[in-house]
Design an enzyme around this catalytic site. Structure first.
Site, PDB file in Angstrom:
ATOM      1  N   ILE A   4       0.822  -1.207   0.000  1.00  0.00           N
ATOM      2  CA  ILE A   4       0.000   0.000   0.000  1.00  0.00           C
ATOM      3  C   ILE A   4       0.860   1.263   0.000  1.00  0.00           C
ATOM      4  CG2 ILE A   4      -0.204   0.295   2.513  1.00  0.00           C
ATOM      5  CD1 ILE A   4      -3.171   0.909   2.090  1.00  0.00           C
ATOM      6  N   SER A   5       2.117   1.132   0.365  1.00  0.00           N
ATOM      7  CA  SER A   5       3.002   2.284   0.519  1.00  0.00           C
ATOM      8  C   SER A   5       3.695   2.646  -0.790  1.00  0.00           C
ATOM      9  CB  SER A   5       4.069   1.993   1.573  1.00  0.00           C
ATOM     10  OG  SER A   5       5.095   2.959   1.533  1.00  0.00           O
TER      11      SER A   5
END
Length: 215
Positions: free
Chosen positions: A11-12
């Site tokens: 997600i980063s």
């Protein structure tokens, strides 16, 4: 040869950038890497932090910043159709491709590019199914074993002091963030600074406790 534990959550966007840039950033050095998926949300909760996307102005800055970093470093990156999204399916799929919680660079690359290239919906069910077919996992991503491996990775990261992703742990020393790669390179090259007082004592001072008032 130094060994690096690379803690990541798909997600980063910074983890994506760091993953893509790592070979260039550490070019010419001898090292090994274990890529370890962790649940960023659990790290943030444990440390009492909000994610960047939970603060509207920080969310706007973060998205612009990562696209700028991709532009300036020649790393392909597009924002997915929606963000943040639920990363658990990707994380559990990732650990299901290995035996001990670590994953291959190829598996990490495949999932990062699924999320951060093309601008599509990362969580789309059909795309996830196609991703799983491409990766050919060793077990069901939703099996108890896959869930346990992800939890173990996250717990071990917390024990190492990890508070965000990407994080790199070498010799018990923690380095964090895309811009931390330069510092990591210096350490791997044997920069004497890391044996001096600036590393050892930088945090050895009292801090103003939250809620207290200065005299």
């Amino acid at each position: 040869m130094k060994h690096i534990d690379f803690h990541l959550d798909f997600i980063s966007p910074y983890a994506h950038l760091a993953f893509e840039h790592l070979p260039e950033a550490l070019e010419g050095l001898s090292y090994s890497v274990a890529y370890k998926p962790v649940l960023l949300g659990a790290l943030l909760k444990q440390h009492g932090q909000l994610g960047p996307a939970e603060i509207p102005s920080k969310r706007s800055w973060t998205y612009r910043h990562v696209l700028w970093l991709g532009h300036t470093h020649g790393i392909e990156i597009q924002m997915p159709a929606s963000h943040p999204y639920n990363p658990l399916p990707h994380l559990r799929l990732a650990v299901s491709t290995g035996d001990d919680g670590s994953i291959s660079r190829l598996a990490a690359e495949t999932i990062f590019r699924h999320v951060w290239r093309g601008g599509e919906d990362a969580g789309d069910a059909a795309r996830l199914a196609a991703l799983a077919a491409q990766l050919k996992p060793k077990r069901d991503a939703n099996s108890d074993e896959s869930k346990a491996l992800l939890k173990r990775n996250t717990d071990e990261a917390l024990q190492q002091g990890v508070f965000g992703t990407p994080s790199y742990v070498v010799d018990g020393r923690l380095f964090w963030g895309f811009d931390g790669l330069q510092m990591l390179r210096a350490y791997l090259k044997g920069d004497a600074w890391f044996d001096g007082p600036q590393w050892a004592s930088a945090d050895q001072r009292p801090a103003l406790l939250r809620g207290s008032k200065p005299a």
